[in-house]
Write an enzyme that holds these catalytic residues in place. Structure first.
Site, PDB file in Angstrom:
ATOM      1  N   ASP A 162       0.864  -1.185   0.000  1.00 41.75           N
ATOM      2  CA  ASP A 162       0.000   0.000   0.000  1.00 41.75           C
ATOM      3  C   ASP A 162       0.900   1.235   0.000  1.00 41.75           C
ATOM      4  O   ASP A 162       2.080   1.154   0.320  1.00 41.75           O
ATOM      5  CB  ASP A 162      -0.897   0.004   1.260  1.00 41.75           C
ATOM      6  CG  ASP A 162      -2.204   0.763   1.072  1.00 41.75           C
ATOM      7  OD1 ASP A 162      -3.269   0.116   1.041  1.00 41.75           O
ATOM      8  OD2 ASP A 162      -2.163   2.013   0.942  1.00 41.75           O
ATOM      9  N   TYR A 221     -13.156   6.623 -13.435  1.00 38.08           N
ATOM     10  CA  TYR A 221     -13.332   5.401 -12.635  1.00 38.08           C
ATOM     11  C   TYR A 221     -13.906   4.284 -13.514  1.00 38.08           C
ATOM     12  O   TYR A 221     -13.393   3.154 -13.524  1.00 38.08           O
ATOM     13  CB  TYR A 221     -14.240   5.697 -11.445  1.00 38.08           C
ATOM     14  CG  TYR A 221     -14.286   4.585 -10.415  1.00 38.08           C
ATOM     15  CD1 TYR A 221     -13.220   4.374  -9.543  1.00 38.08           C
ATOM     16  CD2 TYR A 221     -15.385   3.735 -10.315  1.00 38.08           C
ATOM     17  CE1 TYR A 221     -13.259   3.350  -8.601  1.00 38.08           C
ATOM     18  CE2 TYR A 221     -15.430   2.705  -9.375  1.00 38.08           C
ATOM     19  CZ  TYR A 221     -14.361   2.517  -8.520  1.00 38.08           C
ATOM     20  OH  TYR A 221     -14.396   1.491  -7.589  1.00 38.08           O
ATOM     21  N   ASN A 226      -5.722  -5.140  -6.003  1.00 41.84           N
ATOM     22  CA  ASN A 226      -6.934  -4.564  -5.424  1.00 41.84           C
ATOM     23  C   ASN A 226      -6.864  -3.053  -5.201  1.00 41.84           C
ATOM     24  O   ASN A 226      -7.909  -2.406  -5.101  1.00 41.84           O
ATOM     25  CB  ASN A 226      -7.195  -5.288  -4.091  1.00 41.84           C
ATOM     26  CG  ASN A 226      -8.215  -4.602  -3.244  1.00 41.84           C
ATOM     27  OD1 ASN A 226      -9.421  -4.726  -3.480  1.00 41.84           O
ATOM     28  ND2 ASN A 226      -7.767  -3.836  -2.258  1.00 41.84           N
TER      29      ASN A 226
HETATM   30  N1  LIG Z   1     -15.949   0.443  -1.630  1.00 40.09           N
HETATM   31  C1  LIG Z   1     -16.707   0.188  -2.679  1.00 40.09           C
HETATM   32  O1  LIG Z   1     -17.941   0.422  -2.665  1.00 40.09           O
HETATM   33  C2  LIG Z   1     -16.087  -0.403  -3.909  1.00 40.09           C
HETATM   34  C3  LIG Z   1     -16.958  -0.831  -4.934  1.00 40.09           C
HETATM   35  C4  LIG Z   1     -16.410  -1.388  -6.078  1.00 40.09           C
HETATM   36  C5  LIG Z   1     -15.041  -1.533  -6.207  1.00 40.09           C
HETATM   37  N2  LIG Z   1     -14.225  -1.103  -5.204  1.00 40.09           N
HETATM   38  C6  LIG Z   1     -12.784  -1.265  -5.407  1.00 40.09           C
HETATM   39  O2  LIG Z   1     -12.225  -1.954  -4.308  1.00 40.09           O
HETATM   40  C7  LIG Z   1     -10.822  -1.660  -4.233  1.00 40.09           C
HETATM   41  C8  LIG Z   1     -10.442  -1.351  -2.806  1.00 40.09           C
HETATM   42  O3  LIG Z   1     -11.031  -0.121  -2.407  1.00 40.09           O
HETATM   43  P1  LIG Z   1     -11.751   0.087  -0.992  1.00 40.09           P
HETATM   44  O4  LIG Z   1     -13.181   0.295  -1.263  1.00 40.09           O
HETATM   45  O5  LIG Z   1     -11.319  -0.958  -0.057  1.00 40.09           O
HETATM   46  O6  LIG Z   1     -11.181   1.542  -0.590  1.00 40.09           O
HETATM   47  P2  LIG Z   1     -10.166   2.002   0.550  1.00 40.09           P
HETATM   48  O7  LIG Z   1      -9.890   3.430   0.266  1.00 40.09           O
HETATM   49  O8  LIG Z   1     -10.704   1.643   1.888  1.00 40.09           O
HETATM   50  O9  LIG Z   1      -8.868   1.130   0.264  1.00 40.09           O
HETATM   51  C9  LIG Z   1      -8.057   1.356  -0.881  1.00 40.09           C
HETATM   52  C10 LIG Z   1      -6.595   1.136  -0.494  1.00 40.09           C
HETATM   53  O10 LIG Z   1      -5.801   1.390  -1.682  1.00 40.09           O
HETATM   54  C11 LIG Z   1      -4.653   2.126  -1.262  1.00 40.09           C
HETATM   55  N3  LIG Z   1      -4.081   2.874  -2.395  1.00 40.09           N
HETATM   56  C12 LIG Z   1      -4.529   4.013  -2.978  1.00 40.09           C
HETATM   57  N4  LIG Z   1      -3.688   4.427  -3.947  1.00 40.09           N
HETATM   58  C13 LIG Z   1      -2.687   3.494  -3.994  1.00 40.09           C
HETATM   59  C14 LIG Z   1      -1.539   3.355  -4.796  1.00 40.09           C
HETATM   60  N5  LIG Z   1      -1.198   4.258  -5.747  1.00 40.09           N
HETATM   61  N6  LIG Z   1      -0.733   2.273  -4.597  1.00 40.09           N
HETATM   62  C15 LIG Z   1      -1.030   1.372  -3.612  1.00 40.09           C
HETATM   63  N7  LIG Z   1      -2.096   1.468  -2.806  1.00 40.09           N
HETATM   64  C16 LIG Z   1      -2.927   2.514  -2.997  1.00 40.09           C
HETATM   65  C17 LIG Z   1      -5.177   3.042  -0.164  1.00 40.09           C
HETATM   66  O11 LIG Z   1      -4.142   3.569   0.657  1.00 40.09           O
HETATM   67  C18 LIG Z   1      -6.130   2.113   0.581  1.00 40.09           C
HETATM   68  O12 LIG Z   1      -5.463   1.425   1.614  1.00 40.09           O
HETATM   69  C19 LIG Z   1     -10.590  -0.515  -5.219  1.00 40.09           C
HETATM   70  O13 LIG Z   1     -10.026  -1.031  -6.418  1.00 40.09           O
HETATM   71  C20 LIG Z   1     -11.983   0.017  -5.469  1.00 40.09           C
HETATM   72  O14 LIG Z   1     -12.093   0.662  -6.714  1.00 40.09           O
HETATM   73  C21 LIG Z   1     -14.717  -0.548  -4.066  1.00 40.09           C
END
Ligand SMILES: NC(=O)c1ccc[n+]([C@@H]2O[C@H](COP(=O)([O-])OP(=O)(O)OC[C@H]3O[C@@H](n4cnc5c(N)ncnc54)[C@H](O)[C@@H]3O)[C@@H](O)[C@H]2O)c1
Length: 263
Positions: A27, A147, A81
């Protein structure tokens, strides 16, 4: 696991550790990583390693792969992820907005598979790749173009991988969640200074709207359980919200209806 300091990535890491797998947490959020490692260390007997890694940077992902191989020899489960949520109207977005969102969400996954997949295939032993897309990989709504473009890309990449990896011991799944209760609406916290832009006038209003739906979303641990079930059963599609999946047929019907105009 990339994006392992928060949300879905952290839940995947927790589930992997609970299942007895050694885990590498990657991360950009170093304090978040330290907390995650401490929490996992307390509750599991497996080895937990953290690596600060910006997935949009191919050299950092390559270094992550080297560290992982040196430490553990092989990779059984790769979860690409990490992701950020970024929106705005296309006419108002800057190149930096596109670069940031595509850099993390699409290039991050491309870098992950480029750096890890060849060795996973070469080893000839069972392994699995999970790429995190979204239901936004099927719906392109107003205000969400970067996105949606990134997530359509992750779905396409994963479908190509499925075709290419058929008949090998390496499986692939694409995770397409609906709303999940994470910190995705606070993604700006991770935007690098060089890609920062002036916030558009309605940015806070938008973020608060998204916060409401996100907070009412599924717990990340429930998503992680679906991912592990799918990996075990070697299922490609991983969905979390059946009603959103059903709604994807409207787009296909519109596409088919467009054929009528050709007659
Ligand atoms: N939360 C939702 O409703 C949802 C829905 C569909 C898809 N997603 C996808 O799930 C995945 C995880 O997101 P989440 O919802 O857990 O959000 P989150 O913000 O809680 O976690 C995302 C993590 O990615 C890390 N991150 C951001 N930029 C980064 C980089 N350049 N390199 C490495 N790490 C990085 C952040 O520090 C964070 O720990 C993402 O790909 C998101 O698009 C989330």
């Amino acid at each position: 696991m990339t994006g392992a300091a928060s949300g879905i990535g952290l839940a995947l890491a927790q589930r992997a550790a609970a299942d007895g797998m050694d885990v590498v947490l990657a991360d950009v959020d170093e304090p978040g990583l330290a907390e995650a490692v401490a929490a996992l260390g307390q509750t599991s007997a497996v080895e937990v390693v953290s690596v600060r890694c910006d997935v949009s940077d191919p050299d950092q992902v390559e270094a992550l792969a080297s560290t992982t191989h040196e430490r553990f020899g092989s990779v059984e489960l790769l979860c690409n992820n990490a992701g950020v949520g970024g929106g705005g109207a296309v006419a108002e977005l800057s190149r930096k907005d596109w670069e940031w969102v595509l850099g993390v969400n699409l290039w991050g996954v491309i870098h992950g598979v480029t750096s890890f997949l060849p060795k996973m295939v070469e080893s000839g032993t069972p392994a699995h790749v999970v790429n995190t897309a979204s239901m936004a990989g099927f719906f392109a709504t107003a205000g969400m173009a970067p996105y949606a473009v990134s997530k359509f890309g992750v779905v396409a990449l994963s479908e190509s991988m499925r075709a290419e990896l058929a008949g090998t011991p390496v499986g692939v799944s694409v995770l397409c969640p609906g709303w999940v209760s994470t910190r995705i609406h606070e993604s700006e916290r991770n935007r690098p200074a060089e890609l920062t832009v002036e916030r558009p006038p309605r940015a806070d209003e938008m973020r608060d709207m998204i916060r409401q739906v996100i907070e009412s979303g599924l717990p990340p641990a429930a998503v992680a359980d679906k991912v592990f079930d799918a990996v075990q059963a070697d299922r490609f599609w991983i969905f979390t919200h059946p009603e959103m999946v059903r709604a994807t047929t409207a787009r296909q019907e519109e596409v088919l209806a467009a054929l009528d105009d050709l007659r």
